[in-house]
Scaffold this active site. Structure first.
Site, short mmCIF file in Angstrom:
data_model
loop_
_atom_site.label_atom_id
_atom_site.label_comp_id
_atom_site.label_asym_id
_atom_site.label_seq_id
_atom_site.Cartn_x
_atom_site.Cartn_y
_atom_site.Cartn_z
N ARG A 146 0.86 -1.18 0.00
CA ARG A 146 0.00 0.00 0.00
C ARG A 146 0.89 1.23 0.00
NH1 ARG A 146 -3.96 2.34 4.78
NH2 ARG A 146 -2.04 3.41 5.37
N TYR A 183 -2.50 11.60 7.18
CA TYR A 183 -2.79 10.34 7.85
C TYR A 183 -2.32 9.17 7.00
CZ TYR A 183 -5.08 6.57 10.25
OH TYR A 183 -5.30 5.40 10.92
N ASP A 230 -5.12 3.93 -0.18
CA ASP A 230 -6.26 4.16 0.72
C ASP A 230 -6.59 5.66 0.73
OD1 ASP A 230 -8.11 4.19 2.77
OD2 ASP A 230 -6.90 2.98 4.15
N HIS A 243 -9.11 6.88 2.55
CA HIS A 243 -9.64 7.16 3.89
C HIS A 243 -10.95 7.94 3.90
CE1 HIS A 243 -6.41 5.30 6.04
NE2 HIS A 243 -5.51 5.98 5.36
N GLU A 280 -8.93 2.10 -2.05
CA GLU A 280 -9.73 1.79 -0.86
C GLU A 280 -10.45 3.03 -0.33
OE1 GLU A 280 -7.23 0.22 2.22
OE2 GLU A 280 -8.69 0.67 3.79
N GLU A 338 -13.92 -1.20 5.99
CA GLU A 338 -13.25 -1.43 7.28
C GLU A 338 -14.04 -0.83 8.45
OE1 GLU A 338 -9.43 0.54 6.48
OE2 GLU A 338 -9.95 2.00 8.01
N ARG A 369 -13.61 -5.13 2.94
CA ARG A 369 -12.53 -4.77 3.87
C ARG A 369 -12.81 -5.15 5.32
NH1 ARG A 369 -7.97 -3.98 4.21
NH2 ARG A 369 -7.78 -1.92 5.10
N HIS A 383 -9.27 -6.12 6.77
CA HIS A 383 -8.55 -5.05 7.47
C HIS A 383 -7.58 -5.67 8.48
CE1 HIS A 383 -9.29 -1.25 10.18
NE2 HIS A 383 -8.35 -0.99 9.30
N GLU A 385 -4.45 -7.52 4.73
CA GLU A 385 -3.59 -6.42 5.18
C GLU A 385 -2.74 -6.93 6.35
OE1 GLU A 385 -5.73 -3.05 6.71
OE2 GLU A 385 -3.99 -1.73 6.53
N TRP A 436 -13.50 11.38 7.38
CA TRP A 436 -12.45 10.38 7.35
C TRP A 436 -12.43 9.80 5.98
CZ3 TRP A 436 -8.23 8.61 8.99
CH2 TRP A 436 -7.81 8.95 10.28
C1 CS2 Z 1 -6.37 2.10 7.68
C2 CS2 Z 1 -6.28 1.95 9.18
O1 CS2 Z 1 -5.40 0.00 7.59
C3 CS2 Z 1 -6.10 0.79 7.00
O2 CS2 Z 1 -6.58 0.60 5.90
O3 CS2 Z 1 -7.50 2.69 7.18
O4 CS2 Z 1 -5.03 2.48 9.55
C4 CS2 Z 1 -7.35 2.65 9.97
O5 CS2 Z 1 -7.28 4.01 9.78
C5 CS2 Z 1 -7.24 2.31 11.42
O6 CS2 Z 1 -7.29 0.93 11.56
C6 CS2 Z 1 -8.34 2.95 12.22
O7 CS2 Z 1 -8.40 2.41 13.46
MG MG Z 2 -8.14 1.77 5.35
#
Ligand code: CS2
Ligand code: MG
Length: 408
Positions: free
Chosen positions: A147, A159, A216, A218, A242, A268, A289, A318, A345, A408
């Protein structure tokens, strides 16, 4: 064989984990992961105050009935707290059943469908040089799927982008800050959309066509922006894009889907099969996810993935470090056994976490294997866990340049 003792253990060996420990009358122990990042104590309370008493005295072998009981019984259904609590009960019961049978859980789920579970790691960088170093480190560790997240010019922090690995040090991204209120970060979607396609162009040019690449978003884009990004990334042949849009609006994915063939992954933050009803039925996604930890455990995610399989949609469970080694093991057992496994993942946990949770799963040649130990194959070192009391920690919140709170 009845459940005699219910313990909820909260520990923080680098980050917070909630573990359910069920002990039967004849001393068999089952573990379940109930970790919900930033809401850990809510799930611990749900288990201690509302679920534990229902479990004592129940037949440990009756997994389906013990899933339905806390799901249908209490009137209030679904939601991340409830479903993480039910997930932990479910995992612990599968762990017990495996230990009693003398078989790893994947054998109870139908046996092995593959040699191992393909997994992807996380690479990120604030510069192309740092990103390339992170990618090389993962490739040296055997990863065949990576990723890619990148810093965006003009944004102080993004992030999913850890500290740069120029010195070759271990990826150390800990997104949840140990503060009593969340840290705020700035976000600029236009700057992000301008920057990301160039990052993928550079990665493809450097690392070639074989490396599987993921990204990702987000949940930060509108459907139109998601469509733009998916289309802009098409030349770089992503394994998936994602969470391009906020997840609760399932219809949003229709617009994205109409405009791009970049594969889409979502879910997720979902916690039941009902959250996927439309996007699976209309084939609006390619990968599911959901984690075993946040979606009702092995029993429920198996049903969800069997539904997805009818539409040629695969798993992409996830597996960030806020899923504990118990939750990761549960995902691996499920992933080994189902037919429509896609990818897992995999962010490695830190050394302290590995001492608290003794694990038997292995990582070889880009594949995860849950191991041959009966049950889930993870033991909790309670004394070690006791050294790390809970510490309040939250993911960052986002604001746009004018101060508006962003998704998010
Ligand atoms: C992320 C995570 O792994 C992922 O794809 O989106 O880091 C996610 O933000 C965290 O698990 C949130 O708790
Ligand atoms: Mg994610």
């Amino acid at each position: 064989m009845r459940i005699e003792k219910v313990d909820v253990i909260v520990t923080s060996p680098g980050r917070n984990f909630v573990t359910l420990k069920l002990t039967t009358g004849d001393g068999v122990v089952g573990l379940g992961d109930a970790t919900l990042n930033g809401r850990e104590l809510a799930v611990a309370s749900y288990l201690r105050d509302h679920v534990a008493a229902l479990l004592v005295g129940r037949q440990a072998h009756n997994i389906e009935d013990t899933w339905q009981y806390p799901y249908r019984g209490p009137y209030w259904r679904r939601g991340p707290v409830t479903m993480a609590a039910i997930a932990a009960v479910d995992m612990a019961l599968w762990d017990i059943k495996g230990k009693v049978a003398g078989l790893p859980v994947y054998q109870l789920l139908g046996g092995r469908s593959r040699r191992g579970a393909l997994a992807y790691g996380h690479a990120s960088g604030t510069t192309v040089e740092a990103l390339f170093t992170a990618i090389r480190n993962l490739r040296d560790d055997g990863f065949k799927a990576i990723r890619i997240q990148a810093g965006v010019p003009g944004l102080a922090r993004v992030y999913g982008v850890g500290s740069d690995q120029l010195a070759g040090q271990r990826y150390d991204y800990a997104p949840a800050a140990r503060t009593t209120v969340p840290v705020e970060e700035d976000w600029d979607t236009a700057a992000y959309l301008r920057h990301i396609p160039g990052v993928f162009e550079a990665v493809r040019a450097q690392f070639g066509a074989d490396l599987l690449l993921l990204h990702d978003a987000h949940h930060r884009l509108t459907p139109n922006q998601g469509a733009q990004l998916g289309r802009a990334l098409e030349p770089f042949d992503l394994f998936w894009l994602e969470d391009c849009t906020p997840a609760e609006n399932q219809e949003a994915l229709r617009l994205v889907r109409q405009h791009t063939t970049t594969p889409l992954a979502i879910g997720e933050v979902f916690n039941t099969v009902w959250d996927y009803q439309q996007i699976i039925r209309e084939q609006l996604i390619d990968y599911v996810r959901s984690s075993v930890t946040h979606t009702g455990g092995i029993t429920h995610v198996k049903k969800l993935l069997e539904y997805a399989a009818q539409y040629q949609i695969k798993s992409g469970m996830h597996g960030p470090t806020d899923v504990s080694p118990v939750g990761m093991a549960a995902a691996m057992h499920l992933g080994m056994s189902i037919h429509n496994f896609g990818i897992q993942e995999y962010m490695k946990h830190g050394a302290k976490t590995d001492l608290v949770f003794e694990q038997s799963f292995t990582w070889t040649d880009g594949l995860l294997h849950p191991g041959a130990k009966p049950g889930l194959g993870v033991e909790l070192n309670v004394d070690e866990a006791g050294k790390y009391p809970y510490e309040q920690a939250y993911l960052p919140y986002n604001r746009l340049a004018d101060g508006t709170v962003h998704d998010w």
